[in-house]
Design a protein around this motif. Structure first.
Motif, mmCIF file in Angstrom:
data_model
loop_
_atom_site.group_PDB
_atom_site.id
_atom_site.type_symbol
_atom_site.label_atom_id
_atom_site.label_comp_id
_atom_site.label_asym_id
_atom_site.label_seq_id
_atom_site.Cartn_x
_atom_site.Cartn_y
_atom_site.Cartn_z
ATOM 1 N N PRO A 251 0.823 -1.214 0.000
ATOM 2 C CA PRO A 251 0.000 0.000 0.000
ATOM 3 C C PRO A 251 0.862 1.273 0.000
ATOM 4 C CG PRO A 251 -0.939 -1.590 1.503
ATOM 5 C CD PRO A 251 0.383 -2.151 1.053
ATOM 6 N N ASP A 252 1.998 1.258 0.696
ATOM 7 C CA ASP A 252 2.879 2.430 0.703
ATOM 8 C C ASP A 252 3.362 2.775 -0.697
ATOM 9 O OD1 ASP A 252 2.791 3.116 3.379
ATOM 10 O OD2 ASP A 252 4.512 1.841 3.918
ATOM 11 N N GLN A 253 3.717 1.774 -1.480
ATOM 12 C CA GLN A 253 4.172 2.012 -2.852
ATOM 13 C C GLN A 253 3.046 2.615 -3.695
ATOM 14 O OE1 GLN A 253 5.460 -2.071 -3.494
ATOM 15 N NE2 GLN A 253 7.597 -1.374 -3.734
ATOM 16 N N SER A 254 1.853 2.101 -3.490
ATOM 17 C CA SER A 254 0.701 2.619 -4.241
ATOM 18 C C SER A 254 0.366 4.045 -3.820
ATOM 19 C CB SER A 254 -0.514 1.713 -4.048
ATOM 20 O OG SER A 254 -0.251 0.436 -4.592
ATOM 21 N N LYS B 166 2.186 11.091 -6.353
ATOM 22 C CA LYS B 166 2.887 11.666 -7.497
ATOM 23 C C LYS B 166 1.895 12.011 -8.606
ATOM 24 C CE LYS B 166 6.601 11.072 -10.845
ATOM 25 N NZ LYS B 166 6.025 12.113 -11.634
ATOM 26 N N PHE B 167 0.904 11.161 -8.799
ATOM 27 C CA PHE B 167 -0.135 11.422 -9.790
ATOM 28 C C PHE B 167 -0.872 12.721 -9.461
ATOM 29 C CE2 PHE B 167 -4.601 10.801 -11.180
ATOM 30 C CZ PHE B 167 -4.400 10.697 -12.542
ATOM 31 N N VAL B 168 -1.224 12.920 -8.193
ATOM 32 C CA VAL B 168 -1.892 14.160 -7.766
ATOM 33 C C VAL B 168 -0.994 15.359 -8.030
ATOM 34 C CG1 VAL B 168 -2.784 15.444 -5.777
ATOM 35 C CG2 VAL B 168 -3.393 13.038 -6.070
ATOM 36 N N ASP B 169 0.274 15.230 -7.671
ATOM 37 C CA ASP B 169 1.223 16.330 -7.912
ATOM 38 C C ASP B 169 1.343 16.642 -9.398
ATOM 39 O OD1 ASP B 169 1.697 16.548 -5.196
ATOM 40 O OD2 ASP B 169 3.592 15.418 -5.251
ATOM 41 N N TYR C 227 0.146 20.051 -13.991
ATOM 42 C CA TYR C 227 -0.433 20.179 -15.328
ATOM 43 C C TYR C 227 -1.539 21.230 -15.339
ATOM 44 C CZ TYR C 227 -1.057 18.565 -20.060
ATOM 45 O OH TYR C 227 -1.091 18.509 -21.421
ATOM 46 N N THR C 228 -2.323 21.281 -14.273
ATOM 47 C CA THR C 228 -3.366 22.303 -14.162
ATOM 48 C C THR C 228 -2.740 23.694 -14.205
ATOM 49 O OG1 THR C 228 -4.786 20.818 -12.882
ATOM 50 C CG2 THR C 228 -5.273 23.148 -12.734
ATOM 51 N N LYS C 229 -1.622 23.862 -13.509
ATOM 52 C CA LYS C 229 -0.929 25.153 -13.535
ATOM 53 C C LYS C 229 -0.424 25.475 -14.934
ATOM 54 C CE LYS C 229 0.452 25.075 -8.709
ATOM 55 N NZ LYS C 229 1.552 24.816 -7.766
ATOM 56 N N TYR D 151 -11.604 17.446 -15.777
ATOM 57 C CA TYR D 151 -11.029 16.109 -15.784
ATOM 58 C C TYR D 151 -9.865 16.020 -14.798
ATOM 59 C CZ TYR D 151 -8.554 11.970 -17.380
ATOM 60 O OH TYR D 151 -7.905 10.766 -17.428
ATOM 61 N N LEU D 152 -8.969 16.999 -14.840
ATOM 62 C CA LEU D 152 -7.831 16.975 -13.926
ATOM 63 C C LEU D 152 -8.277 17.062 -12.476
ATOM 64 C CD1 LEU D 152 -5.337 19.159 -15.960
ATOM 65 C CD2 LEU D 152 -5.071 16.735 -15.387
ATOM 66 N N HIS D 153 -9.280 17.891 -12.188
ATOM 67 C CA HIS D 153 -9.777 17.982 -10.815
ATOM 68 C C HIS D 153 -10.435 16.675 -10.381
ATOM 69 C CE1 HIS D 153 -8.984 22.275 -11.311
ATOM 70 N NE2 HIS D 153 -8.864 22.257 -10.007
ATOM 71 N N MET D 154 -11.166 16.036 -11.286
ATOM 72 C CA MET D 154 -11.766 14.740 -10.969
ATOM 73 C C MET D 154 -10.676 13.718 -10.676
ATOM 74 S SD MET D 154 -12.440 11.422 -12.235
ATOM 75 C CE MET D 154 -11.884 11.615 -13.904
ATOM 76 N N CYS D 155 -9.610 13.720 -11.474
ATOM 77 C CA CYS D 155 -8.499 12.791 -11.258
ATOM 78 C C CYS D 155 -7.872 12.987 -9.888
ATOM 79 C CB CYS D 155 -7.435 12.968 -12.349
ATOM 80 S SG CYS D 155 -7.909 12.305 -13.961
#
Length: 190
Positions: A110-113, A119-122, A127-129, A163-167
């Motif tokens: 779970p820690d790896q996930s 990182k995906f959120v970051d 990308y939003t910026k 889409y990015l906010h949903m992600c």
């Protein structure tokens, strides 16, 4: 969408060089269609062989010569054919290596996930910026087309932001569930 149709679409607005097309992709549709300069130039050559575009050579004394591309009548016909193609799988034509990794992440801790999801959120935030210049691009290029045309550009940009906010929301929920799983595992060990 295919890169050739994206190029034809941009050329319906005005004549453009390969450099102009790359700039247009980055300034407007990058969040759903990324195109490298080399891909654009290769595709322009293919489109020219298909007689969908033609070019005129602009001789410049202070810079290298450039090719200015324009869409042909057969190119317009192909673009409109593609635009009218109402593919039944449009809502399900989605591929993501990232989601494939999520699907198989039961093979990880779970820690790896959690690290991968953070990182995906970051990346989504970053990308939003980077999309912050899109409204200015729409305003700038929107002055050169009828207002209803730039309205469609805004529709696509709005989809990208949402889409990015949903992600990001989805990933945060996944992280919380994984943390709960970790907490439950710790309490079972006690």
């Amino acid at each position: 969408m295919s890169l050739p149709h994206g190029i034809l679409g941009f050329l319906t607005y005005e004549k453009m060089s390969g450099y102009d097309l790359a700039k247009a992709f980055r300034a407007s549709v990058q969040f759903f269609w990324n195109a490298q300069n080399s891909q654009i130039y290769l595709t322009l050559d293919k489109l020219e062989k298909q007689s969908y575009v033609t070019h005129e050579l602009i001789v410049q004394t202070d810079k290298p010569n450039k090719k200015l591309y324009s869409i042909t009548e057969s190119g317009k016909a192909e673009f409109l054919r593609w635009l009218s193609d109402n593919a039944a799988d449009a809502a399900t034509d989605f591929k993501s290596a990232f989601l494939m990794k999520i699907f198989f992440s039961g093979n990880r801790t779970p820690d790896q996930s959690i690290t991968m999801l953070k990182k995906f959120v970051d990346d989504c935030r970053s990308y939003t910026k980077s999309m912050s210049t899109i409204p200015d691009s729409i305003a700038q290029y929107g002055r050169e087309v009828p207002a209803y045309v730039s309205m469609y550009w805004q529709f696509a940009a709005d989809f990208g932001y949402r889409y990015l906010h949903m992600c990001m929301e989805w990933a945060q929920e996944c992280i919380e569930q994984l943390k709960s799983l970790q907490d439950m595992g710790r309490s079972e060990k006690l």
